[in-house]
Write a protein that holds these residues in place. Sequence first.
Motif, PDB file in Angstrom:
ATOM      1  N   ALA A  69       0.831  -1.200   0.000  1.00  0.00           N
ATOM      2  CA  ALA A  69       0.000   0.000   0.000  1.00  0.00           C
ATOM      3  C   ALA A  69       0.865   1.250   0.000  1.00  0.00           C
ATOM      4  O   ALA A  69       0.567   2.224  -0.703  1.00  0.00           O
ATOM      5  CB  ALA A  69      -0.929  -0.006   1.205  1.00  0.00           C
ATOM      6  N   THR A 114      -4.589  -4.502   1.184  1.00  0.00           N
ATOM      7  CA  THR A 114      -3.854  -3.502   0.403  1.00  0.00           C
ATOM      8  C   THR A 114      -4.772  -2.365  -0.013  1.00  0.00           C
ATOM      9  O   THR A 114      -4.424  -1.196   0.093  1.00  0.00           O
ATOM     10  CB  THR A 114      -3.230  -4.155  -0.842  1.00  0.00           C
ATOM     11  N   ARG A 169      -4.170   1.368   1.310  1.00  0.00           N
ATOM     12  CA  ARG A 169      -3.827   2.384   0.331  1.00  0.00           C
ATOM     13  C   ARG A 169      -4.785   3.570   0.450  1.00  0.00           C
ATOM     14  O   ARG A 169      -4.363   4.727   0.411  1.00  0.00           O
ATOM     15  CB  ARG A 169      -3.891   1.817  -1.092  1.00  0.00           C
TER      16      ARG A 169
END
Lengths: 294, 323
Positions: free
Chosen positions: B119, B205, B209
Motif C-alpha cells: 500500500a 492492500t 492504500r
Amino acid sequence: MSTEVIDFSKMEKGDSLWDKAWYKFKRDSMGKTGAIIVLVYFIIALGVWFGLWGTAWSDTSDLLQADPSWQHLIGTNQIGQDVFTRVIYSTKVAFEVGLVVAVFSTILGAILGSVSGYFSGTWIDSIILWFMGVLDSIPFYLFVAAVAFALKENPFAMHIAMISTFWTGTARVIRGEVIKLKGQEFVEAARSIGVRENKIIFKHIMPNTSHILLVQGTIAFVAAIKSEVILSFLGMGVKDGVSWGLMISESTQDIQAGHFNNFIASSVFLFVLVIAFNMFSDSMQDALDPKKVS
Amino acid sequence: MDILKFALRKLIGGIPLILGVTFIAFLLMVYFGPDLTYEKLGKNPTAQEIVDIRHELGYDQPFIKRYGNYLKQLITLDFGNAEIRDAKVSTILKETMPVSLHLIIPGFILGNILAIALALLAAYHRGSWVDKFIMTSSVVGMSISFLIVIIVFQLVFSSSFGLNLFPVRGWEVYDADKNIIWGQYFMYVAVPTMATVFVALGYNTRFYRAVLVEEMTKDHVRTAKAFGHKPASLLFKGVLKNAMVPITTRIMFSIPLVVVSGSLLIESYFGIPGVGKVTFDAIIAGDQNILKAIVGLTAVLFVVVLMFTDILYRVFDPRVELK
C-alpha cells in the motif's frame, strides 16, 4: 425513494450528482466492462428463471466424467450430469441469493442507519449502535448455524442470517452521512415549518443517501455470493438443488482423481461474476463520490 | 495508574456487549434450538427417564434461570461436557487454542505487513503503472473465493498434479511432550499461510492504500515535501505514523473473528485439529455446550480487544485522551 432525486436531476440538467456520475461512469472502461459482464450473467439467470435453458441440470447420463465435447460443453460429472447446464442453472441460484440479501440488508441498513444518525447521541442511537456491535461480534459461521438451528432447517435460513448480519455495514455508513446531513439548511427548514420527524428522516434525509445505498447494495451482493459458496461447501448453505458452492464441494472428490471439469467450471463462473461486479462497484463508487481522491 | 483505571472502565463498559451476544446466541441456539432430549435417550424411554433427562438439560427451568446458568458458565469458564468428544469443553478448548494460534499467526502477520508495504508503494507512486498494477492485482485477489484459493494452492503445492512439496493435510507438528518441531511446523503451516496471505493481501492492500492516500493529500505532507524531506522519512513519519489509527483499528478488530471464522474453513479443509475444526464439528453435530462457549468467549475477546485498541490509539496519537 429515488424518484425525487431523478426529478431533481431533470430540473437542473447537467448539474446533479447522478448526471455527473453517469458522465464519469461512461468514460470508465473498467466499470463499463464490468457492467456488461454482470448484465450477461443477469440475462443467463433470467433465462433459467423463465425456463429457457438450464432446465436439465439434474438429468443423469451414462457418460461419467466425460471430457468436453459438443454434446457436453464442459464435460460431465461423476454421475453423468452435464456440467455446463449445472453451472448455468447455478447462476440463477447465485443471483437469487445475491439480490435477496442485497435488497433486504440495504433496506434494513438504510432505515436503522438513518434513524440512528438522526437521533445520534440519544438512547435510540445507543440501542441501535449496541445492537450493531452485538451482531458484529458474533462469528459469522456460528451465527448462520444458530439461525439454521432456530429456523429448523428452513431453506431461507442462510438468506436470513446474511441479511441480519450484512445490514450493519450499510447502517454505519448511512449513520455517518445522516449525521452530516441533519445539520444542513433543508432539514432545518423542514423542521421549522413543522414537518414531522419521521417524514424528515425518510422523505428529506434518506433520499440524499441513495447514492451510498446503491454502492452498499453492490457490496452486499458480492459478499452474499461469495458467502453462499463457502457456506454451501461447509454444508450450511443451499440444501436442495445445485449452486456453485455445491459444485465445488462435489469437485473436491473429483480433483483427487484428476477430473477438473466441475471445479474449473464453477470457480471460473464465480470468479468472473465477482470480479465484474467488483469492477462495476468500484467505478460506481468513484463516479458517485464527489470528493473522491484516487 | 490512569491506564489501569481506563482499562477497567472499558471492561465494565463492555458488559452490555457480552450480554447482547450471549443472549442472542442463547435464544437462537439453545432456546429455539434443537431439543436434545431424545438424542440422549435410548429406545423406549420411560416417562421418568424423559423427565430426568429434561431436568439434566435444564429444559424444565424458566428461561431467565437457564440464561443465568450460561452466564455463570462464562464467568467460571466451566461449560460442562462436550458431546462430540468425551471431554470437558474447557479441556478441548485448552488443547485446540494453541493449534489455531500456531496456524493463524504467520499468515496474519505476513498478510498485514506485506499489505502495508504494498500500500505504501502504491500510494507513493499514485497514478503510475506501479500503483495501477498493485491495485488491479488486489481487485483480482479479492475476487477469488477463499475456498478456491485453498483448493488450488493445495493442488499446486501439495498434490502429485503440482509441485508436491508439502503434506496434503493434517497437523503432525508436536512431539511426544507436546513441544513444537519447527521443521515439521514449517511444512504443515506453509500452504495454509500462503492461502491466507493471498486472500488477505487483496482486501488489506486496498484498505491501507485508501487510508494512506487520504493522509498523503494533507497539508503537512505537502509542507514536508516542500522542505525537502527524504521520501523514506516522509512515508514513515509523515504518512504511516499518522495513518496508524485506522490501520490499528482494522488489525485489532479482525483478531477475534480471525480466530474462529478465519480458521474454520482452513482447519476443516486441511484437517487441522484447532478451534475452527472443533467449531465446525460442533455445528454439524449440534453440540450446544461447545458453541455456547465459543460464542461467549469471542464476545469477551472482543471487549478485551476494544480496550487494547483504545490504549493503542493513545500510543499513536497523543492527542487522544483516555476518557
